[in-house]
Structure formats: C-alpha cells, structure tokens
Motif scaffolding. Structure first.
Motif, PDB file in Angstrom:
ATOM      1  N   PRO A  10       0.829  -1.210   0.000  1.00 45.60           N
ATOM      2  CA  PRO A  10       0.000   0.000   0.000  1.00 45.60           C
ATOM      3  C   PRO A  10       0.864   1.261   0.000  1.00 45.60           C
ATOM      4  CG  PRO A  10      -0.011  -1.015   2.171  1.00 45.60           C
ATOM      5  CD  PRO A  10       0.720  -1.953   1.265  1.00 45.60           C
ATOM      6  N   ALA A  11       1.201   1.731  -1.176  1.00 43.42           N
ATOM      7  CA  ALA A  11       2.082   2.896  -1.302  1.00 43.42           C
ATOM      8  C   ALA A  11       1.745   3.655  -2.572  1.00 43.42           C
ATOM      9  CB  ALA A  11       3.544   2.460  -1.324  1.00 43.42           C
ATOM     10  N   GLN A  12       2.020   4.950  -2.552  1.00 50.23           N
ATOM     11  CA  GLN A  12       1.773   5.822  -3.693  1.00 50.23           C
ATOM     12  C   GLN A  12       3.009   6.669  -3.949  1.00 50.23           C
ATOM     13  OE1 GLN A  12      -1.452   8.574  -3.059  1.00 50.23           O
ATOM     14  NE2 GLN A  12      -1.006   9.769  -4.910  1.00 50.23           N
ATOM     15  N   GLY A  13       3.433   6.741  -5.187  1.00 51.84           N
ATOM     16  CA  GLY A  13       4.555   7.590  -5.554  1.00 51.84           C
ATOM     17  C   GLY A  13       4.097   9.015  -5.795  1.00 51.84           C
ATOM     18  N   VAL A  14       4.820   9.980  -5.234  1.00 54.85           N
ATOM     19  CA  VAL A  14       4.459  11.389  -5.406  1.00 54.85           C
ATOM     20  C   VAL A  14       5.717  12.198  -5.725  1.00 54.85           C
ATOM     21  CG1 VAL A  14       2.428  11.319  -3.916  1.00 54.85           C
ATOM     22  CG2 VAL A  14       4.669  11.799  -2.912  1.00 54.85           C
ATOM     23  N   ALA A  15       5.530  13.253  -6.515  1.00 51.73           N
ATOM     24  CA  ALA A  15       6.620  14.186  -6.795  1.00 51.73           C
ATOM     25  C   ALA A  15       6.626  15.256  -5.723  1.00 51.73           C
ATOM     26  CB  ALA A  15       6.424  14.814  -8.173  1.00 51.73           C
ATOM     27  N   LEU A  16       7.806  15.540  -5.177  1.00 51.36           N
ATOM     28  CA  LEU A  16       7.928  16.538  -4.122  1.00 51.36           C
ATOM     29  C   LEU A  16       8.535  17.829  -4.663  1.00 51.36           C
ATOM     30  CD1 LEU A  16       9.278  14.386  -1.141  1.00 51.36           C
ATOM     31  CD2 LEU A  16       6.914  15.008  -1.653  1.00 51.36           C
ATOM     32  N   ASP A  17       8.004  18.931  -4.198  1.00 52.60           N
ATOM     33  CA  ASP A  17       8.538  20.253  -4.506  1.00 52.60           C
ATOM     34  C   ASP A  17       9.065  20.827  -3.199  1.00 52.60           C
ATOM     35  OD1 ASP A  17       9.160  22.816  -5.216  1.00 52.60           O
ATOM     36  OD2 ASP A  17       7.116  23.424  -5.717  1.00 52.60           O
ATOM     37  N   THR A  18      10.370  20.672  -2.965  1.00 55.82           N
ATOM     38  CA  THR A  18      10.928  21.079  -1.673  1.00 55.82           C
ATOM     39  C   THR A  18      11.002  22.588  -1.513  1.00 55.82           C
ATOM     40  OG1 THR A  18      13.169  20.829  -2.582  1.00 55.82           O
ATOM     41  CG2 THR A  18      12.248  18.950  -1.391  1.00 55.82           C
ATOM     42  N   ALA A  19      10.735  23.341  -2.573  1.00 52.29           N
ATOM     43  CA  ALA A  19      10.699  24.804  -2.456  1.00 52.29           C
ATOM     44  C   ALA A  19       9.332  25.286  -1.979  1.00 52.29           C
ATOM     45  CB  ALA A  19      11.038  25.443  -3.799  1.00 52.29           C
ATOM     46  N   SER A  20       8.365  24.384  -1.950  1.00 51.72           N
ATOM     47  CA  SER A  20       7.015  24.743  -1.540  1.00 51.72           C
ATOM     48  C   SER A  20       6.793  24.348  -0.081  1.00 51.72           C
ATOM     49  CB  SER A  20       5.991  24.020  -2.424  1.00 51.72           C
ATOM     50  OG  SER A  20       4.677  24.242  -1.968  1.00 51.72           O
ATOM     51  N   ALA A  21       6.063  25.186   0.650  1.00 48.11           N
ATOM     52  CA  ALA A  21       5.818  24.925   2.069  1.00 48.11           C
ATOM     53  C   ALA A  21       5.067  23.620   2.279  1.00 48.11           C
ATOM     54  CB  ALA A  21       5.033  26.082   2.689  1.00 48.11           C
ATOM     55  N   ASP A  22       4.210  23.246   1.312  1.00 45.29           N
ATOM     56  CA  ASP A  22       3.456  21.997   1.450  1.00 45.29           C
ATOM     57  C   ASP A  22       4.092  20.841   0.693  1.00 45.29           C
ATOM     58  OD1 ASP A  22       2.897  22.525  -1.198  1.00 45.29           O
ATOM     59  OD2 ASP A  22       0.731  22.736  -0.935  1.00 45.29           O
ATOM     60  N   LEU A  23       5.337  21.039   0.242  1.00 41.03           N
ATOM     61  CA  LEU A  23       6.086  20.024  -0.509  1.00 41.03           C
ATOM     62  C   LEU A  23       5.387  19.613  -1.804  1.00 41.03           C
ATOM     63  CD1 LEU A  23       7.338  17.649   2.357  1.00 41.03           C
ATOM     64  CD2 LEU A  23       8.544  19.569   1.301  1.00 41.03           C
ATOM     65  N   GLY A  24       4.429  20.421  -2.233  1.00 45.87           N
ATOM     66  CA  GLY A  24       3.675  20.083  -3.436  1.00 45.87           C
ATOM     67  C   GLY A  24       2.577  19.066  -3.198  1.00 45.87           C
ATOM     68  N   LEU A  25       2.298  18.779  -1.932  1.00 46.66           N
ATOM     69  CA  LEU A  25       1.308  17.756  -1.593  1.00 46.66           C
ATOM     70  C   LEU A  25      -0.094  18.330  -1.385  1.00 46.66           C
ATOM     71  CD1 LEU A  25       3.398  15.598   0.921  1.00 46.66           C
ATOM     72  CD2 LEU A  25       2.935  15.131  -1.484  1.00 46.66           C
ATOM     73  N   GLY A  26      -0.213  19.652  -1.378  1.00 47.07           N
ATOM     74  CA  GLY A  26      -1.522  20.260  -1.188  1.00 47.07           C
ATOM     75  C   GLY A  26      -2.130  19.883   0.142  1.00 47.07           C
ATOM     76  N   ASP A  27      -3.384  19.422   0.143  1.00 52.31           N
ATOM     77  CA  ASP A  27      -4.062  19.074   1.386  1.00 52.31           C
ATOM     78  C   ASP A  27      -3.951  17.587   1.722  1.00 52.31           C
ATOM     79  OD1 ASP A  27      -5.667  18.014  -0.567  1.00 52.31           O
ATOM     80  OD2 ASP A  27      -7.494  19.092   0.009  1.00 52.31           O
ATOM     81  N   GLN A  28      -3.007  16.895   1.069  1.00 50.36           N
ATOM     82  CA  GLN A  28      -2.769  15.476   1.369  1.00 50.36           C
ATOM     83  C   GLN A  28      -2.431  15.296   2.855  1.00 50.36           C
ATOM     84  OE1 GLN A  28      -2.404  12.249  -0.490  1.00 50.36           O
ATOM     85  NE2 GLN A  28      -2.390  11.696   1.669  1.00 50.36           N
ATOM     86  N   LYS A  29      -3.142  14.434   3.539  1.00 50.39           N
ATOM     87  CA  LYS A  29      -2.867  14.142   4.941  1.00 50.39           C
ATOM     88  C   LYS A  29      -1.609  13.288   5.056  1.00 50.39           C
ATOM     89  CE  LYS A  29      -6.721  15.969   6.601  1.00 50.39           C
ATOM     90  NZ  LYS A  29      -6.720  17.154   7.488  1.00 50.39           N
ATOM     91  N   VAL A  30      -0.791  13.578   6.059  1.00 47.37           N
ATOM     92  CA  VAL A  30       0.442  12.829   6.318  1.00 47.37           C
ATOM     93  C   VAL A  30       0.554  12.633   7.824  1.00 47.37           C
ATOM     94  CG1 VAL A  30       2.963  12.852   6.157  1.00 47.37           C
ATOM     95  CG2 VAL A  30       1.592  13.749   4.266  1.00 47.37           C
TER      96      VAL A  30
END
Length: 335
Positions: free
Chosen positions: A51-71
């Motif tokens: 159970p895993a999902q690959g995501v692209a990260l934007d380390t220059a963004s405060a939300d890492l590019g994840l938007g409202d994704q719960k972590v």
C-alpha cells in the motif's frame, strides 16, 4: 487503526525500500507516500511496496507540493539542506525523523526545535544504522555501576554498498569532517591524522584497520552512561560471515569497561550482527521508531520534543525484532 500515510522523502532509494519493507513487515496495511523529485521513479518504487503511492515533491514549496494530502509522519532519507521536511512536519504538527545529517550539521534542526518546541517530535536519527549501536550499548551498560570507556568498531562489508544515496552521504561526511569527535578522559576533542587511525578486532578476531568517525552515537552514549571516554571507529573490508564463506553481514563491536554493581572491574565485548547488511538494519530502526512516534503499537504517540532514537526505542522490543530478522548480539568475552 486508520492512519494517514507516512511520507518517505527519498523513498525510492535502497534505504527507502528497506524501510518500507520493515514497516510493512510489522504493519502490512500502513499506507506510504514514496516522495522524490522524479515522479516516475517514485511511482515505480511504490508499486513494489504494497500500500504505497509515488508522489513528486517540490521542496521549495511549504506543502512540498502535496496540497491538502494528509500525512502522519515524515522520514527524510537523504541530505535535506533546506530542512524542507522539517518545516513541513512542524507546520503539520507531525513527527519528523531524518537519518542523513552529520554531527556537525544539526544546529539548524536544533534551532528549529528551540523556536517551536511544542510543534512536533523531532528525532535526530543520525546514530549509526539508526539505533543499532546505542540501543544494544545502553542495554549492555546496565551491567555496570560506572562506565569508564566505550569503544565502538563498525565494520561495513566492502560489498555492502547501500545504493548511491548512501555513498553520497558518506562522501559528503568524509569530505567536510575528516576529524572524529571523541571523548577522552572527560575531555571532548577531535581526533585527526595518526590519532584518528585505529584497529579493532572483528567478530571472528580478524584485525580491521579503521578510522575515527564522528557519529552522534558518541555524544549520546557519553551523556546517557556518564562514560569517561567514548570513541567510534569505522572500518571497511570483508565481514566475518563472508570470510567463512557465507553471505555478507554488518557487524558492530561494542567494547565496554568500568565497574560492576559490586564495585569490581568489568570489561565486556559484544558484537551486534545483522545477516542482511547495513540497509536492513537501518530499515528496521526506522520502522520501530515510526511505530512509537505515531502510536502504531496502541500506545500514545510520542510527545513533541527533540530526541535521540534510543530515547524512543524500547530495548527489549528492538532486540526481539533483531532476533526475528536473524540478527543477534553476540557476547565475545566478559572479564
């Protein structure tokens, strides 16, 4: 229990795959986010992890590019000079575990904690193989009423490469800090040149040429035990298991001296061994830390604070899991 995904920053690398394997060995249904700059690579790795999902990260963004994704927690598996993962974790109030900084690079993380001490649990996971030295050493130190000296000798098999990210970490550390922070007779000093050279005996008695290594294990063990002297030496070569014709392994020699509980001189020597090499042992430590940090074991999650791994890991649980994976703590002698 229902839990938001755990984010593995750099999760497509060797250590990330081992961490995912170790997490799912304990909790098969825990979802993971495998984050990286290359989405295709992250998705490919995630496809192998259950159970895993690959995501692209934007380390220059405060939300890492994840938007409202719960972590639910952040694990950083590569050098994160911008502290993007830490800033994200503190903004979300979730645990943060990083394993790739050197002992000389923790000031920014400590400053971040000092300015927001109640934001989240921050684990300085830079101990050798994420607790593989400190947890057994502190367990063994219970036999002493006073610890005089702790000598650590870590042997990395020359075929135990660990992947490009691990190689890059070692190159970075060796380039910036060739000297070794050491406690000697109560005085902190930096070993360099010939003073940094050392020899220790491997599990099978073979002498290993080593060099002093600035591992944060030294500072934690010195304070936790009150030892007068602590040093860490790192050697590379043929592991004891491979020397006798078996597969490679990783081994850590723990040599402790002091007084026992009757006031008599005591010296013990043990080897921590894992048959899979350094990466599986690292993954195991990460999984057990996450288990406690987010309360997967049914206990309350770890409160906000700044921690060494050994302050969170339960020794009996750690050693039991080590045994389940085929590892062990071998007593070499006690005198």
């Amino acid at each position: 229990m229902s839990l938001a995904p755990i984010l593995l920053m750099g999760g497509s690398g060797s250590i990330g795959r081992q961490a995912a394997r170790a997490i799912h060995a304990l909790y098969p249904d825990i979802p993971l986010l495998v984050g990286g700059r290359d989405l295709t690579k992250a998705q490919s790795a995630a496809a192998e992890m259950g159970p895993a999902q690959g995501v692209a990260l934007d380390t220059a963004s405060a939300d890492l590019g994840l938007g409202d994704q719960k972590v639910s927690a952040v694990v950083v598996l590569y050098k994160d000079p911008a502290l993007a993962g830490l800033r994200f974790a503190q903004s979300r109030g979730i645990p943060h575990l990083s394993i790739s900084s050197g002992i000389f690079e923790i000031a920014p993380e400590i400053a971040s904690f000092m300015h927001a001490p109640g934001a989240s649990a921050i684990v300085l996971g830079y101990e050798w193989l994420v607790g593989a030295t400190t947890v057994p050493a502190l367990h063994l130190a219970k036999s002493f009423s006073e610890v005089y000296e702790i000598r650590i000798g870590a042997l990395v098999d020359e075929k135990d490469t660990g992947g490009p990210a691990v190689a890059a970490d070692f190159e970075h550390l060796n380039h910036l800090l060739p000297e070794a922070l050491t406690l000697r007779d109560g005085i902190w000093l930096w070993r360099e040149g010939d003073d940094a050279k050392a020899v220790f005996s491997a599990l099978d008695g073979t002498e290993i040429n080593a060099t002093g290594f600035s591992s944060i294990d030294v500072t934690g063990l010195a304070v936790a035990t009150g030892a007068h002297s602590v040093q860490f030496d790192l050697g590379q070569g043929v592991s004891s298991s491979r020397r006798k014709g078996d597969a490679l392994s990783t081994e850590i020699i723990l040599d402790i001296s002091g007084l026992d509980h009757s006031g008599q001189t005591l010296r013990t020597r043990h080897a921590v061994v894992h048959p899979g090499g350094a990466a599986p042992l690292t993954g195991m430590g990460i999984a057990l830390l996450l288990e406690r940090l987010v309360g997967l074991d049914g206990e309350s999650p770890v409160a906000p604070g700044l921690y060494f791994p050994y302050q969170i890991l339960d020794a009996s649980r750690y050693l039991a899991r080590l045994a389940q994976e085929g590892g062990e703590v071998v007593e070499l002698f006690s005198s």
